[in-house]
Design a protein around this motif. Structure first.
Motif, PDB file in Angstrom:
ATOM      1  N   HIS A  62       0.870  -1.174   0.000  1.00 30.66           N
ATOM      2  CA  HIS A  62       0.000   0.000   0.000  1.00 30.66           C
ATOM      3  C   HIS A  62       0.905   1.222   0.000  1.00 30.66           C
ATOM      4  CE1 HIS A  62       0.432   1.067   4.413  1.00 30.66           C
ATOM      5  NE2 HIS A  62       1.044  -0.079   4.300  1.00 30.66           N
ATOM      6  N   PRO A  64       1.458   4.644   1.770  1.00 28.69           N
ATOM      7  CA  PRO A  64       1.118   5.650   2.790  1.00 28.69           C
ATOM      8  C   PRO A  64       1.638   7.022   2.377  1.00 28.69           C
ATOM      9  CG  PRO A  64       2.946   4.290   3.538  1.00 28.69           C
ATOM     10  CD  PRO A  64       2.546   3.771   2.196  1.00 28.69           C
ATOM     11  N   ASN A  99      -3.206   5.697   3.880  1.00 28.81           N
ATOM     12  CA  ASN A  99      -3.198   5.171   2.517  1.00 28.81           C
ATOM     13  C   ASN A  99      -4.608   5.313   1.934  1.00 28.81           C
ATOM     14  OD1 ASN A  99      -4.761   3.096   3.548  1.00 28.81           O
ATOM     15  ND2 ASN A  99      -3.037   1.690   3.722  1.00 28.81           N
ATOM     16  N   GLU A 103      -6.692   3.758   5.891  1.00 21.17           N
ATOM     17  CA  GLU A 103      -6.044   3.217   7.093  1.00 21.17           C
ATOM     18  C   GLU A 103      -4.967   4.190   7.539  1.00 21.17           C
ATOM     19  OE1 GLU A 103      -4.553  -0.244   5.261  1.00 21.17           O
ATOM     20  OE2 GLU A 103      -6.294  -1.483   5.736  1.00 21.17           O
ATOM     21  N   CYS A 105      -1.627   5.192   9.038  1.00 20.98           N
ATOM     22  CA  CYS A 105      -0.356   4.507   9.278  1.00 20.98           C
ATOM     23  C   CYS A 105       0.462   5.188  10.370  1.00 20.98           C
ATOM     24  CB  CYS A 105       0.476   4.487   7.997  1.00 20.98           C
ATOM     25  SG  CYS A 105      -0.460   3.888   6.609  1.00 20.98           S
ATOM     26  N   THR A 106       0.400   6.520  10.400  1.00 24.49           N
ATOM     27  CA  THR A 106       1.183   7.254  11.397  1.00 24.49           C
ATOM     28  C   THR A 106       0.420   8.488  11.810  1.00 24.49           C
ATOM     29  OG1 THR A 106       3.212   6.616  10.259  1.00 24.49           O
ATOM     30  CG2 THR A 106       3.395   8.397  11.828  1.00 24.49           C
TER      31      THR A 106
END
Lengths: 288, 185
Positions: A62, A64, A99, A103, A105-106
């Motif tokens: 994916h 990000p 992404n 979702e 990620c950070t």
């Protein structure tokens, strides 16, 4: 054995928000990269060169993308993608990496601002919209590049620079008139001095060091010898022996040079520059 | 296409350890596209520095530091001459006092003796020798010559003469670029 991947990010211009730019550049580079193809048969591993087999892309799950938010006045004002000036005066910074499947990620928050939950939710919704746009841009750019490469068109950094701006200038390859070049060159050579004598045979003392020619005879030796002669005459015999040794050495090397004309002469693995040969037939010994 | 990005900073205040009492101290930093700068970059930095010091009138700015940073963006052959051209354009654009302009030209000597100007990476690999010249704008004199491979004296003179012709085209490009830049603003 594993592959090691190295990602170099070069910052060309800093006008704010380098985190986002670097994250986009990084993920695009990883998607664009092709590694050499490998086949494993039991214990044997063969790595194919790019000419033998087409290189293979990395498996990217994916993409990000980072989006930065600058906060002002304790969270009252929110700016997406701040510029350099805005970054300098902001109270706090919130970076969300997401992404296109929404979702997160950070999440990274810094600065003197305290954030409320609904502010963060709002930011993540904005991020989702931005990430969708950016991911689409990336996909299009990658497709264009792939098409250009397949069809043989021009690709790469130089092509992607916009052409009509003040700060970029391009010139197509220009023809150069080289009509009289040979004559001009010939004249220069005719007027120049002849080149110095060429020493064709290097003498290898050790692997890695070679000596071409003999160099000027050092006048230090003369001083020392004359002093020695004056000071200690009882050592006259050893002096004579030393002189003979030197003479023998030069004769010996010159004979060697005559016999082997093209090959470099390897003396020994002695580490000195001057090798004193005691007898013509013996191999030179280390003097220290 | 080979691309190099050049940034020039100066004349700025120099560190006491680096300042020269009578002239400006010129420092060149060359960053490769991949990896950290290594020995090859260091040697190229020195070549560029010597060339720039020959044209920059450093005595007008004593005890200052002039820093030139070059970033290689893409390398498709003739990288050293691209760096030279980028350096000269940076000096021009920054408005530093110069005695002359200079340009870089690369010649590749093919095994059959033909001379190729501005070779591509593939042509450089197949060539017998690669010669790079930095040529000054006043009377097309040579500021720097760098050779990789072996060639005879006559061939070198021929390459040099060809490079001097090519320098004319490069200096014309400098003139056009500067004209376009300052005509719009």
């Amino acid at each position: 054995q594993v592959w090691q991947i190295r990602l170099d990010v070069h910052l060309l211009n800093h006008d704010g928000n380098i985190t986002d730019a670097a994250s986009i550049a990084g993920i695009v580079a990883l998607c664009h990269f092709r590694r050499p193809d490998v086949s494993v048969q039991g214990e044997e591993v063969t790595v194919y060169t790019p000419e033998e087999r087409d290189p293979v892309p990395l498996s990217i799950h994916h993409m990000p993308i980072c989006v930065s938010f600058a906060f002002f006045h304790q969270g009252t004002y929110l700016l997406v993608d701040p510029t350099e000036r805005e970054e300098r005066v902001m109270d706090g910074l919130l970076v969300i990496a997401m992404n296109k499947h929404h979702e997160i990620c950070t999440i990274q928050s810094s600065g003197v601002v305290m954030l409320v939950q609904d502010q963060i939710l709002r930011c993540s919704k904005i991020t989702a919209v931005k990430v969708a746009e950016v991911t689409e841009l990336i996909q299009k750019a990658l497709e264009n590049d792939q098409k250009a490469r397949k069809e043989g068109g021009k690709f790469g950094f130089a092509e992607s620079i916009p052409n009509q701006r003040i700060t970029t200038f391009k010139m197509e390859s220009a023809a150069v008139d080289t009509n009289d070049v040979e004559e001009q060159a010939g004249e220069i050579i005719a007027k120049a001095d002849p080149p110095a004598e060429v020493f064709a045979n290097p003498v290898l003392h050790t692997p890695g060091t070679a000596q071409i020619g003999e160099g000027v005879e050092s006048s230090w030796g003369d001083l020392e010898e004359s002093e020695k002669e004056e000071a200690a005459e009882e050592e006259g015999d050893s002096e004579a022996a030393a002189f003979e040794c030197e003479k023998v050495e030069t004769e010996d090397t010159s004979t060697i040079r005559e016999t082997k004309n093209d090959e470099p002469i390897v003396l020994s693995d002695s580490e000195e520059e001057e090798v004193v040969i005691l007898e013509p037939q013996e191999l030179p010994r280390k003097t220290r | 296409d080979t691309s190099v990005l050049a940034g020039l900073y100066g004349p700025a205040e120099a560190k006491i350890s680096k300042e020269l009492p009578d002239r400006a101290a010129l420092e060149v930093l060359l960053r490769p596209k991949v990896g950290l700068p290594g020995v090859l970059e260091r040697s190229r930095e020195q070549l560029l520095r010597q060339t720039c010091e020959a044209v920059v009138l450093g005595v007008l700015h004593p005890r200052t530091a002039i820093t030139l940073v070059l970033q290689v963006l893409s390398d498709a052959g003739s990288l050293l001459s691209c760096c030279l051209n980028a350096a000269c354009m940076a000096l021009l654009d920054a408005g530093l006092p110069l005695a002359a302009l200079f340009c870089g030209v690369t010649c590749a000597l093919q095994p059959d003796g033909t001379i190729l100007l501005d070779p591509t990476a593939r042509q450089e690999q197949e060539a017998r020798a690669i010669l790079t010249f930095a040529i000054a704008s006043s009377e097309r004199k040579v500021l720097m010559a760098n050779t990789k491979g072996s060639c005879s004296v006559e061939e070198m003179q021929q390459c040099l003469a060809a490079a001097q012709r090519a320098a004319d085209a490069v200096f014309q490009f400098y003139r056009d670029s500067v004209r376009r830049r300052y005509s719009k603003s």
